[in-house]
Scaffold this motif. Structure first.
Motif, PDB file in Angstrom:
ATOM      1  N   ARG A 170       0.857  -1.189   0.000  1.00 59.57           N
ATOM      2  CA  ARG A 170       0.000   0.000   0.000  1.00 59.57           C
ATOM      3  C   ARG A 170       0.887   1.232   0.000  1.00 59.57           C
ATOM      4  O   ARG A 170       2.045   1.188   0.415  1.00 59.57           O
ATOM      5  CB  ARG A 170      -0.972   0.000   1.172  1.00 59.57           C
ATOM      6  CG  ARG A 170      -0.374   0.458   2.473  1.00 59.57           C
ATOM      7  CD  ARG A 170      -1.312   0.396   3.635  1.00 59.57           C
ATOM      8  NE  ARG A 170      -2.451   1.280   3.458  1.00 59.57           N
ATOM      9  CZ  ARG A 170      -3.348   1.532   4.396  1.00 59.57           C
ATOM     10  NH1 ARG A 170      -3.241   0.970   5.581  1.00 59.57           N
ATOM     11  NH2 ARG A 170      -4.335   2.335   4.168  1.00 59.57           N
ATOM     12  N   VAL A 187       0.035   0.106  -6.836  1.00 59.75           N
ATOM     13  CA  VAL A 187      -0.756   0.884  -5.881  1.00 59.75           C
ATOM     14  C   VAL A 187      -0.498   2.347  -6.225  1.00 59.75           C
ATOM     15  O   VAL A 187       0.647   2.758  -6.402  1.00 59.75           O
ATOM     16  CB  VAL A 187      -0.415   0.567  -4.413  1.00 59.75           C
ATOM     17  CG1 VAL A 187      -0.954  -0.796  -4.017  1.00 59.75           C
ATOM     18  CG2 VAL A 187       1.071   0.638  -4.136  1.00 59.75           C
ATOM     19  N   THR A 204      -3.906   4.060  -0.117  1.00 60.18           N
ATOM     20  CA  THR A 204      -4.603   3.019  -0.870  1.00 60.18           C
ATOM     21  C   THR A 204      -4.985   1.877   0.071  1.00 60.18           C
ATOM     22  O   THR A 204      -4.451   1.763   1.176  1.00 60.18           O
ATOM     23  CB  THR A 204      -3.715   2.441  -1.991  1.00 60.18           C
ATOM     24  OG1 THR A 204      -2.587   1.767  -1.402  1.00 60.18           O
ATOM     25  CG2 THR A 204      -3.227   3.537  -2.935  1.00 60.18           C
ATOM     26  N   ASP A 205      -5.873   1.019  -0.394  1.00 55.46           N
ATOM     27  CA  ASP A 205      -6.127  -0.236   0.297  1.00 55.46           C
ATOM     28  C   ASP A 205      -4.905  -1.120   0.088  1.00 55.46           C
ATOM     29  O   ASP A 205      -4.081  -0.883  -0.792  1.00 55.46           O
ATOM     30  CB  ASP A 205      -7.361  -0.930  -0.280  1.00 55.46           C
ATOM     31  CG  ASP A 205      -8.652  -0.192   0.046  1.00 55.46           C
ATOM     32  OD1 ASP A 205      -8.705   0.492   1.083  1.00 55.46           O
ATOM     33  OD2 ASP A 205      -9.596  -0.312  -0.750  1.00 55.46           O
ATOM     34  N   TRP A 206      -4.804  -2.192   0.884  1.00 49.66           N
ATOM     35  CA  TRP A 206      -3.750  -3.182   0.681  1.00 49.66           C
ATOM     36  C   TRP A 206      -4.028  -3.906  -0.626  1.00 49.66           C
ATOM     37  O   TRP A 206      -5.130  -4.360  -0.855  1.00 49.66           O
ATOM     38  CB  TRP A 206      -3.718  -4.188   1.820  1.00 49.66           C
ATOM     39  CG  TRP A 206      -3.227  -3.625   3.110  1.00 49.66           C
ATOM     40  CD1 TRP A 206      -3.988  -3.222   4.166  1.00 49.66           C
ATOM     41  CD2 TRP A 206      -1.870  -3.412   3.490  1.00 49.66           C
ATOM     42  NE1 TRP A 206      -3.187  -2.756   5.180  1.00 49.66           N
ATOM     43  CE2 TRP A 206      -1.883  -2.864   4.796  1.00 49.66           C
ATOM     44  CE3 TRP A 206      -0.646  -3.619   2.863  1.00 49.66           C
ATOM     45  CZ2 TRP A 206      -0.718  -2.533   5.479  1.00 49.66           C
ATOM     46  CZ3 TRP A 206       0.503  -3.285   3.539  1.00 49.66           C
ATOM     47  CH2 TRP A 206       0.462  -2.758   4.835  1.00 49.66           C
TER      48      TRP A 206
END
Length: 133
Positions: free
Chosen positions: A62, A87, A98-100
């Motif tokens: 991320r 990402v 960001t999300d993982w």
């Protein structure tokens, strides 16, 4: 505290082009984290979670953009000379993380992650780190 200081110094040197790719010490319970700089100016962070821990998946990446200046940050994980995952904070207002982004990788293998700052589809390479699955 000493371990964090060494990690920050090594990552900063790598991202400023003062050293090669640097991998911080692996820790199963916590994500490895790098502080991103462009020409000595702080941009945000990159995190790698090697193994699952709590709500964090394993082999996960991320990135966070902490500077509200109209530019974003992006990281690209490379596997066998090809981009495996990206990402990016592009299109989001800062501060933004960001999300993982996850996916299974070969355990114990090292992978490069290329890091960019971007604006209006113009990408500026600022460095790389190495992660271990």
């Amino acid at each position: 505290m000493r371990r964090i200081s060494r990690r920050v110094a090594a990552a900063t040197a790598a991202l400023l082009g003062l050293g090669g790719a640097v991998a911080p010490p692996a820790a199963a319970a916590e994500a490895s984290k790098w502080y991103l700089h462009e020409n000595g100016v702080y941009r945000g962070t990159l995190a790698w979670q090697q193994d699952p821990s709590g709500s964090r998946p394993g082999d996960a990446l991320r990135i966070c953009d902490d500077v509200a200046d109209g530019r974003g940050v992006e990281a690209r994980l490379i596997v066998d000379a090809k981009v495996n995952r990206i990402v990016t904070t592009q299109g989001h207002s800062s501060p933004y993380c960001t999300d993982w982004k996850t996916g299974n990788l070969t355990e114990g293998r090292k992978y490069p992650v290329l890091i960019y700052v971007m604006s209006n589809n113009k990408y500026t390479y600022i460095g790389s780190v190495e992660v271990t699955a």
